[in-house]
Design a protein around this motif. Structure first.
Motif, mmCIF file in Angstrom:
data_model
loop_
_atom_site.group_PDB
_atom_site.id
_atom_site.type_symbol
_atom_site.label_atom_id
_atom_site.label_comp_id
_atom_site.label_asym_id
_atom_site.label_seq_id
_atom_site.Cartn_x
_atom_site.Cartn_y
_atom_site.Cartn_z
ATOM 1 N N TYR A 92 -21.677 -68.660 -15.803
ATOM 2 C CA TYR A 92 -22.486 -67.679 -15.083
ATOM 3 C C TYR A 92 -23.818 -68.282 -14.668
ATOM 4 O O TYR A 92 -24.498 -68.928 -15.473
ATOM 5 C CB TYR A 92 -22.743 -66.449 -15.951
ATOM 6 C CG TYR A 92 -21.571 -65.494 -16.002
ATOM 7 C CD1 TYR A 92 -21.390 -64.532 -15.009
ATOM 8 C CD2 TYR A 92 -20.644 -65.567 -17.035
ATOM 9 C CE1 TYR A 92 -20.312 -63.663 -15.048
ATOM 10 C CE2 TYR A 92 -19.564 -64.690 -17.079
ATOM 11 C CZ TYR A 92 -19.406 -63.744 -16.081
ATOM 12 O OH TYR A 92 -18.333 -62.892 -16.112
ATOM 13 N N ARG B 14 -20.371 -65.374 -11.417
ATOM 14 C CA ARG B 14 -19.393 -66.210 -12.126
ATOM 15 C C ARG B 14 -18.926 -67.344 -11.217
ATOM 16 O O ARG B 14 -18.546 -67.122 -10.066
ATOM 17 C CB ARG B 14 -18.212 -65.350 -12.563
ATOM 18 C CG ARG B 14 -17.231 -66.032 -13.485
ATOM 19 C CD ARG B 14 -16.267 -65.017 -14.104
ATOM 20 N NE ARG B 14 -15.622 -64.185 -13.108
ATOM 21 C CZ ARG B 14 -15.879 -62.884 -12.932
ATOM 22 N NH1 ARG B 14 -16.789 -62.277 -13.665
ATOM 23 N NH2 ARG B 14 -15.245 -62.187 -12.013
ATOM 24 N N HIS C 195 -18.629 -59.287 -19.545
ATOM 25 C CA HIS C 195 -17.700 -60.287 -19.003
ATOM 26 C C HIS C 195 -16.260 -59.789 -18.992
ATOM 27 O O HIS C 195 -15.528 -59.981 -18.003
ATOM 28 C CB HIS C 195 -17.804 -61.585 -19.809
ATOM 29 C CG HIS C 195 -16.702 -62.558 -19.559
ATOM 30 N ND1 HIS C 195 -16.599 -63.278 -18.385
ATOM 31 C CD2 HIS C 195 -15.620 -62.919 -20.313
ATOM 32 C CE1 HIS C 195 -15.520 -64.042 -18.430
ATOM 33 N NE2 HIS C 195 -14.919 -63.847 -19.590
ATOM 34 N N ASN D 11 -18.321 -59.178 -9.088
ATOM 35 C CA ASN D 11 -18.984 -60.472 -9.014
ATOM 36 C C ASN D 11 -19.847 -60.485 -7.753
ATOM 37 O O ASN D 11 -19.307 -60.495 -6.653
ATOM 38 C CB ASN D 11 -17.961 -61.605 -8.981
ATOM 39 C CG ASN D 11 -18.587 -62.961 -9.284
ATOM 40 O OD1 ASN D 11 -19.587 -63.052 -9.968
ATOM 41 N ND2 ASN D 11 -17.992 -64.020 -8.749
ATOM 42 N N ARG E 159 -19.401 -68.696 -20.617
ATOM 43 C CA ARG E 159 -19.061 -67.278 -20.803
ATOM 44 C C ARG E 159 -19.382 -66.756 -22.199
ATOM 45 O O ARG E 159 -19.343 -65.550 -22.425
ATOM 46 C CB ARG E 159 -17.586 -67.055 -20.482
ATOM 47 C CG ARG E 159 -16.621 -67.748 -21.415
ATOM 48 C CD ARG E 159 -15.197 -67.648 -20.887
ATOM 49 N NE ARG E 159 -15.038 -68.435 -19.663
ATOM 50 C CZ ARG E 159 -13.921 -68.452 -18.938
ATOM 51 N NH1 ARG E 159 -12.884 -67.733 -19.295
ATOM 52 N NH2 ARG E 159 -13.852 -69.203 -17.850
#
Length: 358
Positions: free
Chosen positions: A347, A340, A319, A325, A256
């Motif tokens: 990711y 994710r 993020h 998502n 991340r």
């Protein structure tokens, strides 16, 4: 062309037609087919990560059962431990002369190594733990053979340590003291759940690696931490190979913060391996210069692909605020989709040229 590659290619080529050309990163809707591509690929990674975590948790459960059922060692058993051990730099390796691997097994022989990381300061609890761990060997072997990913190991709060396959004493000294190492503290003690260590470079030469660690409890008493290592090549190579078959497409796996974990492009992958090896640490990121500066990393390096770095920067920026998502946007003439992973929060980022659909 492999069936999976053909399937993914067909989905992405169809999906990319839904993205109009753009020169800057713009939010876009994810067409159902594009969503299916990233969901399928990320799902395969998540399934493997979940299997590794379940394996570590199951090993911990086996240890807890043995700890409840194993009687204190007899004087004879304690004597056998004391007759067969070696010490190096405060680390004790106990040897079993009746082991099928022999009294001094080779590195990575199919037998567990039993170690103690407090010199010769043995107590009754030390020998009780050794007695339990000596009975854990079949469960460790079964866990490793079911998912043959690197090391399987268990650490007790009292500095007893068992690892499979065999780790020679000369190499084991690097784990002193195990309860202070990241692989131990990565366990989620508060939630009594498995935790994942951030990707790191294996100094033994296995490349990028990740560790899952699960605390083992008897009620509120911590008994041990059960851990498993997985090399990122083992985890992601099949998925990356399939995505590499997309004409003009590129896929990367990053944490991340943008740390580079894997890449489908051979040149980028080789750069990650080479630069991490030179630095002796995981130093490559899919970040733009401004992102690296914000991290304050003296050794941080951007990947050699500016488009991947720009995409990584945008994913990191979104993020905290973008709860969709996958995250979907356009970047120049590329469609970017970032999914994710549920297990780790990493990711999987795909860049697909829109012209591929024309």
């Amino acid at each position: 062309m492999p069936v999976v590659t053909t399937f993914v290619l067909g989905l992405l080529l169809a999906a990319s037609a839904a993205f109009p050309p753009a020169l800057a990163a713009k939010t876009a809707e994810a067409p159902p087919l594009a969503r299916a591509v990233v969901t399928e690929a990320a799902g395969r990674l998540d399934d493997t990560l979940a299997a590794v975590a379940r394996s570590a948790a199951s090993l911990g459960a086996a240890y807890a059962a043995l700890a409840r059922d194993t009687a204190p060692p007899t004087p004879e058993e304690r004597g056998r431990f004391l007759q067969n051990y070696a010490v190096k730099d405060g680390v004790v390796a106990f040897r079993d002369r009746q082991s099928p691997c022999g009294p001094e097994p080779a590195a990575e022989a199919p037998c567990p190594a039993l170690l103690f990381y407090d010199g010769e300061n043995f107590t009754d609890e030390t020998f009780r733990q050794l007695s339990v761990l000596s009975r854990l060997g079949p469960a460790m072997a079964a866990a490793h053979d079911a998912l043959p990913f690197s090391w399987v190991y268990l650490t007790t709060p009292g500095q007893n340590f068992a690892i499979y396959p065999y780790l020679p004493l000369a190499e084991a000294v690097g784990n002193y003291q195990p309860t202070e190492k990241d692989f131990y503290t990565a366990a989620d003690f508060k939630g009594k759940a498995c935790g994942w260590l951030s990707p790191y470079l294996d100094l033994a030469g296995a490349g990028m690696m990740v560790t899952v660690s699960c605390p083992v409890y008897d009620g509120e008493t911590l008994l041990a931490v059960s851990s498993r290592d997985v090399t990122l090549a083992q985890l992601s190579s099949r998925v990356m190979a399939d995505l590499a078959g997309i004409p003009g497409g590129r896929a990367v796996l990053m944490n991340r913060r943008g740390k580079a974990i894997a890449a489908s492009d051979a040149t980028v992958s080789a750069f990650i391996e080479r630069e991490n090896g030179k630095a002796g640490d995981a130093v490559v990121y899919f970040r733009a210069d401004r992102g690296l500066a914000a991290l304050g990393l003296e050794k941080g390096l951007a990947s050699p692909d500016a488009a991947l770095n720009q995409a990584g920067e945008e994913v990191v920026a979104r993020h905290e605020t973008d709860r969709e998502n996958p995250i979907v946007f356009t970047q120049g003439r590329d469609a970017v989709l970032a999914t994710r992973l549920a297990a780790t929060g990493w990711y999987l980022v795909l860049l697909v040229p829109q012209k591929a659909a024309r």
